[in-house]
Design an enzyme around this catalytic site. Structure first.
Site, PDB file in Angstrom:
ATOM      1  N   TYR A 149       5.646  -2.693   7.328  1.00 28.40           N
ATOM      2  CA  TYR A 149       5.427  -1.343   6.940  1.00 28.40           C
ATOM      3  C   TYR A 149       4.822  -0.341   7.955  1.00 28.40           C
ATOM      4  CZ  TYR A 149       2.874   2.802   4.526  1.00 28.40           C
ATOM      5  OH  TYR A 149       2.707   4.036   4.401  1.00 28.40           O
TER       6      TYR A 149
HETATM    7  P1  NAD Z   1       5.754   7.873  -3.137  1.00 32.78           P
HETATM    8  O1  NAD Z   1       6.486   6.590  -3.180  1.00 32.78           O
HETATM    9  O2  NAD Z   1       4.862   8.159  -4.392  1.00 32.78           O
HETATM   10  O3  NAD Z   1       6.381   8.897  -2.656  1.00 32.78           O
HETATM   11  C1  NAD Z   1       7.503   8.892  -1.641  1.00 32.78           C
HETATM   12  C2  NAD Z   1       8.580   9.619  -2.137  1.00 32.78           C
HETATM   13  O4  NAD Z   1       9.506   9.526  -1.282  1.00 32.78           O
HETATM   14  C3  NAD Z   1       9.330   8.776  -3.514  1.00 32.78           C
HETATM   15  O5  NAD Z   1       9.398   9.624  -4.554  1.00 32.78           O
HETATM   16  C4  NAD Z   1      10.786   8.319  -3.123  1.00 32.78           C
HETATM   17  O6  NAD Z   1      11.557   8.398  -3.883  1.00 32.78           O
HETATM   18  C5  NAD Z   1      11.005   9.248  -1.639  1.00 32.78           C
HETATM   19  N1  NAD Z   1      11.850   8.878  -0.937  1.00 32.78           N
HETATM   20  C6  NAD Z   1      11.872   7.713  -0.116  1.00 32.78           C
HETATM   21  N2  NAD Z   1      12.984   7.418   0.619  1.00 32.78           N
HETATM   22  C7  NAD Z   1      13.627   8.633   0.562  1.00 32.78           C
HETATM   23  C8  NAD Z   1      14.672   9.129   1.063  1.00 32.78           C
HETATM   24  N3  NAD Z   1      15.478   8.207   1.859  1.00 32.78           N
HETATM   25  N4  NAD Z   1      15.211  10.222   0.944  1.00 32.78           N
HETATM   26  C9  NAD Z   1      14.542  11.118  -0.012  1.00 32.78           C
HETATM   27  N5  NAD Z   1      13.221  10.755  -0.627  1.00 32.78           N
HETATM   28  C10 NAD Z   1      12.949   9.495  -0.317  1.00 32.78           C
HETATM   29  O7  NAD Z   1       4.124   7.353  -1.915  1.00 32.78           O
HETATM   30  P2  NAD Z   1       3.078   8.147  -1.773  1.00 32.78           P
HETATM   31  O8  NAD Z   1       2.004   7.166  -1.654  1.00 32.78           O
HETATM   32  O9  NAD Z   1       3.229   9.545  -2.247  1.00 32.78           O
HETATM   33  O10 NAD Z   1       3.254   8.258  -0.077  1.00 32.78           O
HETATM   34  C11 NAD Z   1       3.799   9.517   0.655  1.00 32.78           C
HETATM   35  C12 NAD Z   1       3.585   9.453   1.862  1.00 32.78           C
HETATM   36  O11 NAD Z   1       2.291   9.105   2.556  1.00 32.78           O
HETATM   37  C13 NAD Z   1       4.492   8.138   2.557  1.00 32.78           C
HETATM   38  O12 NAD Z   1       4.889   8.561   3.853  1.00 32.78           O
HETATM   39  C14 NAD Z   1       3.436   7.005   2.815  1.00 32.78           C
HETATM   40  O13 NAD Z   1       3.820   6.448   3.779  1.00 32.78           O
HETATM   41  C15 NAD Z   1       2.138   7.926   3.275  1.00 32.78           C
HETATM   42  N6  NAD Z   1       0.969   7.221   3.082  1.00 32.78           N
HETATM   43  C16 NAD Z   1       0.117   7.149   1.700  1.00 32.78           C
HETATM   44  C17 NAD Z   1      -0.588   6.519   1.585  1.00 32.78           C
HETATM   45  C18 NAD Z   1      -1.334   6.104   0.211  1.00 32.78           C
HETATM   46  O14 NAD Z   1      -2.294   5.820   0.090  1.00 32.78           O
HETATM   47  N7  NAD Z   1      -0.548   6.574  -0.803  1.00 32.78           N
HETATM   48  C19 NAD Z   1      -1.466   6.102   2.632  1.00 32.78           C
HETATM   49  C20 NAD Z   1      -0.999   6.339   3.965  1.00 32.78           C
HETATM   50  C21 NAD Z   1       0.243   7.052   4.024  1.00 32.78           C
END
Ligand code: NAD
Length: 316
Positions: A149
């Site tokens: 990841y």
């Molecule tokens: P999440 O899974 O709740 O949201 C991500 C969304 O992206 C999902 O709804 C999914 O359906 C959509 N998605 C994935 N692939 C796609 C595609 N090919 N086309 C269209 N939509 C697509 O995740 P989150 O926790 O809200 O994370 C959001 C971002 O923040 C991500 O990039 C994640 O890597 C980053 N991030 C999150 C955290 C955390 O603690 N939650 C920490 C560091 C980084």
């Protein structure tokens, strides 16, 4: 302002979308409801946004769609769509990570290159650091991810930087640290802990509970994203977004137990590969360049998350 939010049905994306709409901006939200958790949860995340006329939802898969029309006319592109989570990124799961984190980002950047004008704010991750040699960690530490990841998040960050260097795109990357709050993904610790507490089951803790995380409330992450859209920041900048008070997992469980009103039993399992021992963000650069200051501490944020878990439990 017109904003494109990718991953708008997700945890962070749905909060950002509502915040932008509440401030009177037009939002085009993209999500393909990938299978990392239930579509019903993501539809629920979108319920409030859908009540706004200034919100347009486009159910497109970024790795497949023609993205030119989406980015045209936007002032900012918030790229939050991704395949998140460390543990499922090993083995056969890796394909999905490459597709949704690397290929999707490259296609989005090509669309911005063809229709320039928007600033791109990319949601990166503290997982790019791996077992960081210095804590708190500054952005100039050489990243060394220890999970597939983290590798894909770093690859996408480098893609963002390459498009800035080669085509003059206006971009920045924010490295989020363990985001929590209402709507946190079900695979993440606090949502799993809240659900276990509600069911009066022991909390599944992987490792000894002594691992520390720089937990960051989702409202603070949204603030940083909002600031990143307009702040006069050099293109290609990479900024940490942390909560400012790293806490052990065991300490966080004690806080949750206080909020629940009883000590929470724990069932220990092995720490999985790819999980880092400690994270801590040096947020000096975000403070200087964005004016970023986290305002919601672990207790206040967990209170919000526990209240959300209680209200969600009542819903079908
Ligand atoms: P999440 O899974 O709740 O949201 C991500 C969304 O992206 C999902 O709804 C999914 O359906 C959509 N998605 C994935 N692939 C796609 C595609 N090919 N086309 C269209 N939509 C697509 O995740 P989150 O926790 O809200 O994370 C959001 C971002 O923040 C991500 O990039 C994640 O890597 C980053 N991030 C999150 C955290 C955390 O603690 N939650 C920490 C560091 C980084």
């Amino acid at each position: 302002m017109r904003a494109l939010v990718t991953g708008c049905a997700g945890f962070i994306g749905s909060h950002l979308t509502e915040h932008l709409l509440g401030d009177g901006h037009d939002v085009v939200g993209v999500d393909c409801f990938n299978a990392n958790y239930a579509r019903a949860d993501k539809l629920r995340n979108l319920e409030r946004a859908r009540a706004w006329d200034s919100f347009t939802f486009v159910p497109v898969d970024l790795a497949q769609g023609d993205l030119g029309d989406l980015v045209e006319g936007c002032d900012v592109v918030y790229h939050l769509a991704a395949e998140p989570g460390v543990r499922t990124s090993w083995g056969s799961g890796f394909d999905r990570y490459v597709r949704n984190n690397v290929t999707a980002t490259q296609l989005l950047l090509e669309a911005v290159r063809a229709h320039p004008g928007a600033r791109v704010v990319y949601g990166s991750s503290s997982s790019v650091y791996g077992q960081a040699a210095t804590l708190p960690t500054r952005e100039d530490v050489v990243p060394a991810p220890v999970s597939p990841y983290g590798v894909t998040k770093l690859a996408a960050e480098h893609l963002v930087g390459s498009y800035a260097a080669s085509f003059g795109l206006d971009v920045l990357s924010l490295r989020f640290f363990s985001v929590f709050g209402p709507r946190q993904r079900p695979d993440m610790a606090f949502t799993a802990f809240c659900r276990a507490a509600l069911a009066e089951r022991p909390l599944a803790v992987l490792g000894d509970g002594g691992q520390t995380r720089d937990f960051t409330y989702v409202g603070d992450v949204v603030e940083a994203l909002r600031q990143a859209a307009t702040a006069p920041v050099p293109s290609g900048s990479v900024l940490n977004v942390g909560g400012g008070a790293p806490t052990t997992l065991g300490g966080a469980i004690d806080v949750l137990g206080d909020l629940v009103g009883r000590p929470l039993a724990v069932a220990r399992g092995e720490q999985p590969p790819g999980d880092v021992r400690h994270t801590a963000a040096d947020v000096g650069r975000a403070r200087e360049l964005l004016g970023y200051r986290p305002t919601t501490d672990l207790r206040a944020g967990l209170q919000q998350q526990w209240a959300w878990a209680l209200s969600s439990a009542d819903r079908p």
